[in-house]
Design a protein around this motif. Sequence first.
Motif, mmCIF file in Angstrom:
data_model
loop_
_atom_site.group_PDB
_atom_site.id
_atom_site.type_symbol
_atom_site.label_atom_id
_atom_site.label_comp_id
_atom_site.label_asym_id
_atom_site.label_seq_id
_atom_site.Cartn_x
_atom_site.Cartn_y
_atom_site.Cartn_z
ATOM 1 N N GLU A 1 49.924 36.762 45.707
ATOM 2 C CA GLU A 1 49.823 37.670 44.570
ATOM 3 C C GLU A 1 51.038 38.589 44.536
ATOM 4 O O GLU A 1 51.747 38.735 45.527
ATOM 5 N N MET A 2 51.229 39.235 43.416
ATOM 6 C CA MET A 2 52.332 40.175 43.243
ATOM 7 C C MET A 2 51.841 41.592 43.516
ATOM 8 O O MET A 2 50.811 42.023 43.012
ATOM 9 N N LEU A 3 52.572 42.327 44.353
ATOM 10 C CA LEU A 3 52.249 43.728 44.636
ATOM 11 C C LEU A 3 53.481 44.434 45.160
ATOM 12 O O LEU A 3 54.116 43.978 46.105
ATOM 13 N N ASP A 4 53.799 45.574 44.552
ATOM 14 C CA ASP A 4 54.870 46.441 45.029
ATOM 15 C C ASP A 4 54.245 47.787 45.366
ATOM 16 O O ASP A 4 53.808 48.520 44.475
ATOM 17 N N LEU A 5 54.181 48.128 46.649
ATOM 18 C CA LEU A 5 53.523 49.355 47.081
ATOM 19 C C LEU A 5 54.273 50.620 46.667
ATOM 20 O O LEU A 5 53.727 51.723 46.791
ATOM 21 N N MET A 6 55.497 50.474 46.189
ATOM 22 C CA MET A 6 56.249 51.626 45.671
ATOM 23 C C MET A 6 55.943 51.876 44.196
ATOM 24 O O MET A 6 56.377 52.876 43.629
ATOM 25 N N ASP A 7 55.196 50.969 43.580
ATOM 26 C CA ASP A 7 54.950 51.030 42.136
ATOM 27 C C ASP A 7 53.458 51.182 41.868
ATOM 28 O O ASP A 7 52.704 50.218 42.013
ATOM 29 N N PRO A 8 52.992 52.386 41.479
ATOM 30 C CA PRO A 8 51.568 52.597 41.244
ATOM 31 C C PRO A 8 50.974 51.634 40.214
ATOM 32 O O PRO A 8 49.827 51.194 40.372
ATOM 33 N N ALA A 9 51.738 51.285 39.195
ATOM 34 C CA ALA A 9 51.232 50.363 38.177
ATOM 35 C C ALA A 9 51.008 48.974 38.764
ATOM 36 O O ALA A 9 50.045 48.278 38.407
ATOM 37 N N SER A 10 51.895 48.552 39.657
ATOM 38 C CA SER A 10 51.749 47.254 40.312
ATOM 39 C C SER A 10 50.518 47.235 41.203
ATOM 40 O O SER A 10 49.783 46.233 41.257
ATOM 41 N N ILE A 11 50.264 48.334 41.904
ATOM 42 C CA ILE A 11 49.077 48.437 42.760
ATOM 43 C C ILE A 11 47.813 48.304 41.921
ATOM 44 O O ILE A 11 46.897 47.538 42.247
ATOM 45 N N ASP A 12 47.764 49.054 40.819
ATOM 46 C CA ASP A 12 46.585 49.016 39.959
ATOM 47 C C ASP A 12 46.367 47.624 39.378
ATOM 48 O O ASP A 12 45.229 47.142 39.294
ATOM 49 N N ALA A 13 47.449 46.972 38.981
ATOM 50 C CA ALA A 13 47.335 45.649 38.365
ATOM 51 C C ALA A 13 46.807 44.621 39.354
ATOM 52 O O ALA A 13 45.925 43.807 39.032
ATOM 53 N N PHE A 14 47.336 44.647 40.580
ATOM 54 C CA PHE A 14 46.856 43.709 41.595
ATOM 55 C C PHE A 14 45.377 43.932 41.881
ATOM 56 O O PHE A 14 44.577 42.982 41.912
ATOM 57 N N ALA A 15 45.001 45.185 42.117
ATOM 58 C CA ALA A 15 43.618 45.489 42.459
ATOM 59 C C ALA A 15 42.673 45.130 41.317
ATOM 60 O O ALA A 15 41.573 44.605 41.551
ATOM 61 N N GLU A 16 43.100 45.380 40.095
ATOM 62 C CA GLU A 16 42.256 45.054 38.948
ATOM 63 C C GLU A 16 42.012 43.549 38.854
ATOM 64 O O GLU A 16 40.895 43.106 38.582
ATOM 65 N N ARG A 17 43.063 42.763 39.105
ATOM 66 C CA ARG A 17 42.899 41.303 39.067
ATOM 67 C C ARG A 17 41.887 40.863 40.123
ATOM 68 O O ARG A 17 41.041 39.997 39.861
ATOM 69 N N PHE A 18 41.991 41.457 41.317
ATOM 70 C CA PHE A 18 41.069 41.041 42.377
ATOM 71 C C PHE A 18 39.648 41.476 42.061
ATOM 72 O O PHE A 18 38.704 40.684 42.196
ATOM 73 N N VAL A 19 39.455 42.718 41.673
ATOM 74 C CA VAL A 19 38.105 43.210 41.395
ATOM 75 C C VAL A 19 37.470 42.408 40.265
ATOM 76 O O VAL A 19 36.274 42.065 40.312
ATOM 77 N N ARG A 20 38.254 42.068 39.242
ATOM 78 C CA ARG A 20 37.726 41.290 38.121
ATOM 79 C C ARG A 20 37.314 39.881 38.534
ATOM 80 O O ARG A 20 36.498 39.241 37.858
ATOM 81 N N SER A 21 37.848 39.389 39.636
ATOM 82 C CA SER A 21 37.473 38.053 40.104
ATOM 83 C C SER A 21 36.028 38.026 40.585
ATOM 84 O O SER A 21 35.439 36.950 40.746
ATOM 85 N N GLY A 22 35.462 39.211 40.841
ATOM 86 C CA GLY A 22 34.070 39.301 41.258
ATOM 87 C C GLY A 22 33.834 39.017 42.721
ATOM 88 O O GLY A 22 32.681 39.010 43.182
ATOM 89 N N ARG A 23 34.903 38.810 43.472
ATOM 90 C CA ARG A 23 34.732 38.501 44.890
ATOM 91 C C ARG A 23 34.576 39.777 45.709
ATOM 92 O O ARG A 23 35.239 40.776 45.454
ATOM 93 N N PRO A 24 33.716 39.740 46.730
ATOM 94 C CA PRO A 24 33.663 40.868 47.666
ATOM 95 C C PRO A 24 34.892 40.824 48.562
ATOM 96 O O PRO A 24 35.531 39.778 48.711
ATOM 97 N N LEU A 25 35.226 41.956 49.155
ATOM 98 C CA LEU A 25 36.354 42.030 50.088
ATOM 99 C C LEU A 25 35.824 42.464 51.439
ATOM 100 O O LEU A 25 35.384 43.593 51.616
ATOM 101 N N HIS A 26 35.853 41.551 52.398
ATOM 102 C CA HIS A 26 35.293 41.813 53.713
ATOM 103 C C HIS A 26 36.302 42.448 54.673
ATOM 104 O O HIS A 26 35.926 43.204 55.562
#
Length: 334
Positions: free
Chosen positions: A84-109
Amino acid sequence: MNTNNTITPQEPLNTGFGPRTTAAEAVGKVNLEGKVAIVTGGYSGLGLETTRVLSAAGAKVIVPARTPEKAKAALASIPGVELEMLDLMDPASIDAFAERFVRSGRPLHILVNSAGVMASEEAYDSRGYEQQFAVNHLGHFQLTARLWPALKAAGGARVVSVSSKGHRLGGVDFDDLFFKNKPYSKWAAYGQAKTANALFAVELDRRGQKEGVRAFSVHPGSILTDLARHLSDDELMAMGAVNGQGERGYAAYDNERKTVPEGAATIVWCAVSPMLDGKGGVYCENVDIARQVEPGKEGEPNMSGVCSWAVDPEASAKLWNVSEQLTGVNFETN
């Protein structure tokens, strides 16, 4: 689900493991089939070994990277890893990555916050935040917050914050986080960021217990990886990280100096070990909970253990509040 917070003593469990334990040995026979893990920095150094071992144990591993094409080559030999794409220096990139994962409906263990920079030259992000603090701490703080719904949905999750004995260089300077009123020091900045990584685990564990989320911080050991790319040969030589042939690499390994598989062992142990069920909020090293020490009392500059300022509950709560203000992210509203 446990609704009563418990405090895990900052004392060794005498696990039977040690500095020579590898990540594969730390996993042992734990079966991670059906588990989902995210490993930041999971395509190089300790992160790559963590990805490899978790995947081999059956976990579905997602590796977010700033340069996915580079990560693809590094991860080619590990089947089933998602990039996946993620740039920890870019708040928008962080939000976009997390949103894609959360929308997938998968739990994160399992969430392993491993990516970072060490002793880099003075640099600031678009918000004016010092780079090491922004990447190592604030980026992971925001990422964990945005992934909170998936962590809660796991019904038992672990977050591993990769710290370092570099926390011994100093605590968090709440009066001047970004070196506005004092000269920039790359090592002071690194120490502050690594202390922040440890403090984050303390407060995250306190807040997360009622949701079944436990957190740990880790000192992997001294391992020569790409993290040392900002250091000169002279600096590495002073650290004993240039071997007898003049090449970058330790000439001998001891409790502190490790191979990559040994360095990833404590990270993986914190992520999966049944020995840590019902525990959290502690700093770990050498595949065990570390003891709390104070610098200088034992006259050993590289002694093991964690300093009080890196596991102090008051400092961890203060850092949490400051981090919410700096990122504009509030865990309670996610």
